[in-house]
Scaffold this motif. Sequence first.
Motif, short mmCIF file in Angstrom:
data_model
loop_
_atom_site.label_atom_id
_atom_site.label_comp_id
_atom_site.label_asym_id
_atom_site.label_seq_id
_atom_site.Cartn_x
_atom_site.Cartn_y
_atom_site.Cartn_z
N HIS A 193 -8.60 3.63 13.17
CA HIS A 193 -9.27 4.86 12.78
C HIS A 193 -10.70 4.66 12.27
O HIS A 193 -11.45 5.63 12.14
N GLY A 194 -11.06 3.41 11.95
CA GLY A 194 -12.36 3.17 11.34
C GLY A 194 -12.27 3.18 9.83
O GLY A 194 -11.45 3.91 9.25
N GLY A 195 -13.13 2.42 9.18
CA GLY A 195 -13.05 2.27 7.74
C GLY A 195 -13.38 3.51 6.94
O GLY A 195 -13.00 3.61 5.78
N THR A 196 -14.10 4.46 7.53
CA THR A 196 -14.49 5.67 6.80
C THR A 196 -13.56 6.84 7.02
O THR A 196 -13.80 7.92 6.48
N HIS A 197 -12.52 6.65 7.81
CA HIS A 197 -11.58 7.75 8.07
C HIS A 197 -10.90 8.17 6.77
O HIS A 197 -10.54 7.31 5.96
N PRO A 198 -10.73 9.48 6.53
CA PRO A 198 -10.11 9.93 5.27
C PRO A 198 -8.73 9.32 5.01
O PRO A 198 -8.41 8.99 3.87
N VAL A 199 -7.92 9.16 6.06
CA VAL A 199 -6.59 8.58 5.88
C VAL A 199 -6.70 7.12 5.44
O VAL A 199 -5.95 6.65 4.58
N VAL A 200 -7.65 6.39 6.02
CA VAL A 200 -7.85 4.98 5.65
C VAL A 200 -8.33 4.88 4.21
O VAL A 200 -7.87 4.03 3.43
N ARG A 201 -9.25 5.75 3.82
CA ARG A 201 -9.75 5.73 2.45
C ARG A 201 -8.65 6.08 1.45
O ARG A 201 -8.55 5.51 0.37
N LEU A 202 -7.78 7.03 1.84
CA LEU A 202 -6.65 7.38 0.98
C LEU A 202 -5.69 6.21 0.86
O LEU A 202 -5.19 5.92 -0.23
N ALA A 203 -5.44 5.52 1.99
CA ALA A 203 -4.53 4.38 1.97
C ALA A 203 -5.08 3.25 1.10
O ALA A 203 -4.33 2.57 0.38
N LYS A 204 -6.41 3.06 1.14
CA LYS A 204 -7.03 2.03 0.30
C LYS A 204 -6.88 2.38 -1.17
O LYS A 204 -6.53 1.52 -2.00
N TRP A 205 -7.15 3.63 -1.52
CA TRP A 205 -6.98 4.06 -2.91
C TRP A 205 -5.53 3.88 -3.34
O TRP A 205 -5.25 3.41 -4.45
N TYR A 206 -4.61 4.23 -2.46
CA TYR A 206 -3.18 4.13 -2.76
C TYR A 206 -2.79 2.69 -3.10
O TYR A 206 -2.13 2.44 -4.12
N GLU A 207 -3.21 1.73 -2.27
CA GLU A 207 -2.85 0.33 -2.54
C GLU A 207 -3.54 -0.19 -3.80
O GLU A 207 -2.95 -0.95 -4.57
N HIS A 208 -4.79 0.23 -4.01
CA HIS A 208 -5.51 -0.20 -5.22
C HIS A 208 -4.86 0.37 -6.48
O HIS A 208 -4.88 -0.27 -7.54
N PHE A 209 -4.32 1.56 -6.39
CA PHE A 209 -3.74 2.21 -7.57
C PHE A 209 -2.34 1.67 -7.87
O PHE A 209 -2.04 1.30 -9.01
N PHE A 210 -1.48 1.63 -6.84
CA PHE A 210 -0.09 1.26 -7.08
C PHE A 210 0.15 -0.24 -7.05
O PHE A 210 1.10 -0.72 -7.68
N GLY A 211 -0.68 -1.00 -6.33
CA GLY A 211 -0.47 -2.44 -6.25
C GLY A 211 -0.43 -3.13 -7.61
O GLY A 211 0.49 -3.91 -7.89
N PRO A 212 -1.40 -2.87 -8.51
CA PRO A 212 -1.38 -3.54 -9.81
C PRO A 212 -0.21 -3.14 -10.71
O PRO A 212 -0.02 -3.75 -11.77
N LEU A 213 0.57 -2.12 -10.34
CA LEU A 213 1.69 -1.69 -11.17
C LEU A 213 2.91 -2.59 -11.02
O LEU A 213 3.85 -2.48 -11.80
N ALA A 214 2.89 -3.49 -10.04
CA ALA A 214 4.02 -4.40 -9.85
C ALA A 214 4.11 -5.39 -11.00
O ALA A 214 3.11 -5.81 -11.58
N SER A 215 5.35 -5.78 -11.34
CA SER A 215 5.56 -6.76 -12.41
C SER A 215 5.09 -8.15 -11.99
O SER A 215 4.55 -8.91 -12.80
N ARG A 216 5.34 -8.50 -10.74
CA ARG A 216 4.94 -9.80 -10.20
C ARG A 216 4.43 -9.60 -8.78
O ARG A 216 4.79 -8.65 -8.10
N ASN A 217 3.60 -10.54 -8.33
CA ASN A 217 3.04 -10.46 -6.98
C ASN A 217 3.11 -11.83 -6.31
O ASN A 217 2.81 -12.86 -6.95
#
Length: 357
Positions: A193-217
């Motif tokens: 879709h390209g890096g500026t696509h709204p869905v891609v930007r939403l997916a990036k925000w999603y991973e940045h927001f929820f990823g750090p909530l894990a107890s371990r990685n």
Amino acid sequence: MATPGTCTHFLAVFALISALLIGFYGAGSGVTWPVVFLTAVTGLGLLWLRRRDGRTERRVCVLVLGDLGRSPRMQYHALSLSKHGYNVTFVGFLDTKPHQEVLREEKIKLVPVAEVKGVRVGPKILTYVTKVILQCLQLLYVLLRMETQSHILMQNPPGLPGIAVACLVCVLRGSRFVIDWHNYGYTIMALSHGGTHPVVRLAKWYEHFFGPLASRNLCVTNAMKDDLQKNWGIKATTLYDCPPSIFRETPLKLQHRLFMRLANKYPQFQSRGCEDDKQVERSVFSECDLCEEAVTLRAERPALLLSSTSWTEDEDFSVLLKALEDYEGFIKAGASLPSLVCVITGNSLPCTVTPKL
């Protein structure tokens, strides 16, 4: 007869669903938002009663929003955990059967989930949104109805919507959440879709927001470990892929049977010359003395190069094709290199054998 824990679970789910229905349909009928809030709190409170007890410490859920049979690393995790005394609930798609060791292990319980397609009419965004919503509901149902787990170990990608749902379930049930980072989901989406696509930007925000909530990685390379720390603020542990003991060298007789089966279908596996000897069965790689049933590898055999096709778009398969061109160039320049038989397999491409170089 239903147990008290089971009753509590269903009452909790009923309360949460009731809160959602009241919120969506009760606004115009005099139902106030405090009622919705109290109903939701009741559901959360009942689920809280089902938080971890001492028995959950030996139970782990390994979650894959993909085909379990094509997720070798997660199969290794499940096997390793089971051999260390954990009861493993292995959740994912069952399009392809996992390894026999996984199927035979008594401490591993497979919980299949169906792949959600979403609404197939209208714009693509509608299909995607409905798919995410349905998958959220499916995962909530599967994770909340199973026994409380001490940990949920999830592969990412794909992480949408699994990471958010797993985080919620871990909060409600007192479990610990572990993400095994194989890649980033949004970078894979950006290839299409390209890096500026709204869905891609939403997916990036999603991973940045929820990823750090894990107890371990966990992650697969030190390079990814450094990137997670630098750009995401996530401290991960590098866990390299290491094939378990279930992988052994294939016996020569079994190799020969496979080569002969392939020779019946693909000429690149067929032996050339010396075919008058009826006492010897030959492929381009092996030969079998039919009288003594002795199998040997042929001294003049070519090298066998085996590769699967890309499962995701981020794996650039043209790298291999360019390497083959370079290899052919070395041979034409006089380098003493063996001929190659290249076997390319995959779910999206039939088995194909390139001509020998």
